[in-house]
Design a protein around this motif. Structure first.
Motif, short mmCIF file in Angstrom:
data_model
loop_
_atom_site.label_atom_id
_atom_site.label_comp_id
_atom_site.label_asym_id
_atom_site.label_seq_id
_atom_site.Cartn_x
_atom_site.Cartn_y
_atom_site.Cartn_z
N ALA A 25 0.83 -1.21 0.00
CA ALA A 25 0.00 0.00 0.00
C ALA A 25 0.86 1.26 0.00
N LEU A 26 1.93 1.27 0.78
CA LEU A 26 2.83 2.43 0.79
C LEU A 26 3.48 2.64 -0.57
N ARG A 27 3.92 1.56 -1.18
CA ARG A 27 4.54 1.67 -2.51
C ARG A 27 3.54 2.20 -3.51
N ARG A 28 2.31 1.66 -3.49
CA ARG A 28 1.27 2.12 -4.42
C ARG A 28 0.89 3.58 -4.13
N GLN A 29 0.85 3.95 -2.86
CA GLN A 29 0.49 5.32 -2.49
C GLN A 29 1.51 6.30 -3.06
N ARG A 30 2.80 6.00 -2.92
CA ARG A 30 3.83 6.87 -3.49
C ARG A 30 3.69 6.95 -5.00
N PHE A 31 3.45 5.81 -5.62
CA PHE A 31 3.30 5.76 -7.06
C PHE A 31 2.08 6.58 -7.50
N MET A 32 0.94 6.37 -6.84
CA MET A 32 -0.28 7.09 -7.20
C MET A 32 -0.09 8.60 -7.00
N GLY A 33 0.60 8.97 -5.92
CA GLY A 33 0.86 10.38 -5.66
C GLY A 33 1.63 11.03 -6.80
N SER A 34 2.52 10.28 -7.41
CA SER A 34 3.28 10.84 -8.54
C SER A 34 2.38 11.06 -9.77
N GLY A 103 -10.87 11.52 -17.36
CA GLY A 103 -10.71 10.58 -16.26
C GLY A 103 -10.44 9.17 -16.74
N HIS A 104 -11.15 8.77 -17.80
CA HIS A 104 -10.90 7.45 -18.41
C HIS A 104 -9.46 7.35 -18.89
N ARG A 105 -9.01 8.39 -19.61
CA ARG A 105 -7.64 8.38 -20.14
C ARG A 105 -6.61 8.34 -19.01
N HIS A 106 -6.84 9.18 -17.99
CA HIS A 106 -5.88 9.24 -16.88
C HIS A 106 -5.82 7.90 -16.14
N LEU A 107 -6.97 7.30 -15.90
CA LEU A 107 -7.01 6.01 -15.21
C LEU A 107 -6.26 4.95 -16.02
N ARG A 108 -6.49 4.91 -17.33
CA ARG A 108 -5.78 3.95 -18.19
C ARG A 108 -4.26 4.18 -18.12
N GLN A 109 -3.85 5.45 -18.19
CA GLN A 109 -2.41 5.77 -18.13
C GLN A 109 -1.80 5.32 -16.81
N VAL A 110 -2.50 5.58 -15.72
CA VAL A 110 -1.99 5.20 -14.40
C VAL A 110 -1.95 3.68 -14.27
N GLN A 111 -2.99 3.01 -14.73
CA GLN A 111 -3.01 1.54 -14.64
C GLN A 111 -1.89 0.93 -15.49
N GLU A 112 -1.67 1.47 -16.68
CA GLU A 112 -0.59 0.97 -17.53
C GLU A 112 0.77 1.23 -16.88
N ALA A 113 0.95 2.41 -16.32
CA ALA A 113 2.20 2.74 -15.64
C ALA A 113 2.41 1.82 -14.42
N ALA A 114 1.34 1.54 -13.70
CA ALA A 114 1.45 0.64 -12.54
C ALA A 114 1.83 -0.76 -12.99
N ASP A 115 1.26 -1.20 -14.12
CA ASP A 115 1.63 -2.52 -14.65
C ASP A 115 3.12 -2.57 -14.98
N ARG A 116 3.67 -1.46 -15.48
CA ARG A 116 5.09 -1.42 -15.82
C ARG A 116 5.99 -1.27 -14.60
N ARG A 117 5.51 -0.53 -13.57
CA ARG A 117 6.37 -0.21 -12.43
C ARG A 117 6.16 -1.11 -11.21
N ILE A 118 4.93 -1.49 -10.92
CA ILE A 118 4.65 -2.19 -9.67
C ILE A 118 4.55 -3.70 -9.88
N GLU A 119 3.86 -4.12 -10.91
CA GLU A 119 3.69 -5.56 -11.13
C GLU A 119 5.02 -6.30 -11.27
N PRO A 120 6.05 -5.72 -11.93
CA PRO A 120 7.32 -6.44 -12.03
C PRO A 120 7.96 -6.76 -10.68
#
Length: 156
Positions: A25-34, A103-120
């Motif tokens: 959650a802390l890692r995701r929170q920092r990521f989402m904040g960015s 909002g749709h675009r931003h959510l997609r961008q954030v989800q794609e970025a999370a897939d690249r940064r957090i999922e690995p």
């Protein structure tokens, strides 16, 4: 050594799950904040993306926070142009929330970025282990939600 001083290897499973959840959650929170989002902001966008048009009170309940707490999140999301407030056609006292195209675009961008940064970060799991962990987490969430829904359960 007392149990409270034990390392992660000796923690109860529920405690270890809480610690792991907190670290993630802390890692995701920092990521989402960015990306200009809080965890509640991401939850709001994701919920609205599913096509529901809830009131703010309904959304607060689903997010597990007080309506006044969610109000700050909704204000930020609206100022950012990611959601809009709409009066309910059948009951003008109600204000519903809707995801904007931005909002749709931003959510997609954030989800794609999370897939690249957090999922690995979980790539160390073997496919069979990932399936077992996923089943365990889904079952745990379902059980906890079921327990929360039972007003006669003393654990709630």
């Amino acid at each position: 050594m007392r149990a409270s001083e034990a390392g992660p290897e000796r923690m109860s499973l529920s405690r270890l799950l809480a610690v792991a959840g907190h670290v993630v959650a802390l890692r995701r929170q920092r990521f989402m904040g960015s990306h200009g989002l809080t965890p509640h902001g991401l939850a709001v966008l994701a919920y609205l993306e599913q096509g529901h048009v809830p009131t703010q009170r309904e959304l607060a309940r689903r997010c597990g926070v007080a309506p006044s707490t969610l109000n700050h999140t909704v204000d930020h999301l609206a100022r950012s142009g990611w959601i809009e407030r709409c009066r309910d056609d059948s009951d003008r006292r109600l204000v519903r929330l809707a995801l904007t195209e931005s909002g749709h675009r931003h959510l997609r961008q954030v989800q794609e970025a999370a897939d690249r940064r957090i999922e690995p970060l979980l790539d160390h799991l073997a496919p069979a282990d990932e399936a077992a962990v996923r089943r365990f987490l889904l079952d745990t969430v379902a059980q906890l939600q079921e327990d929360d829904a039972d007003p006669d359960d003393p654990r709630s």
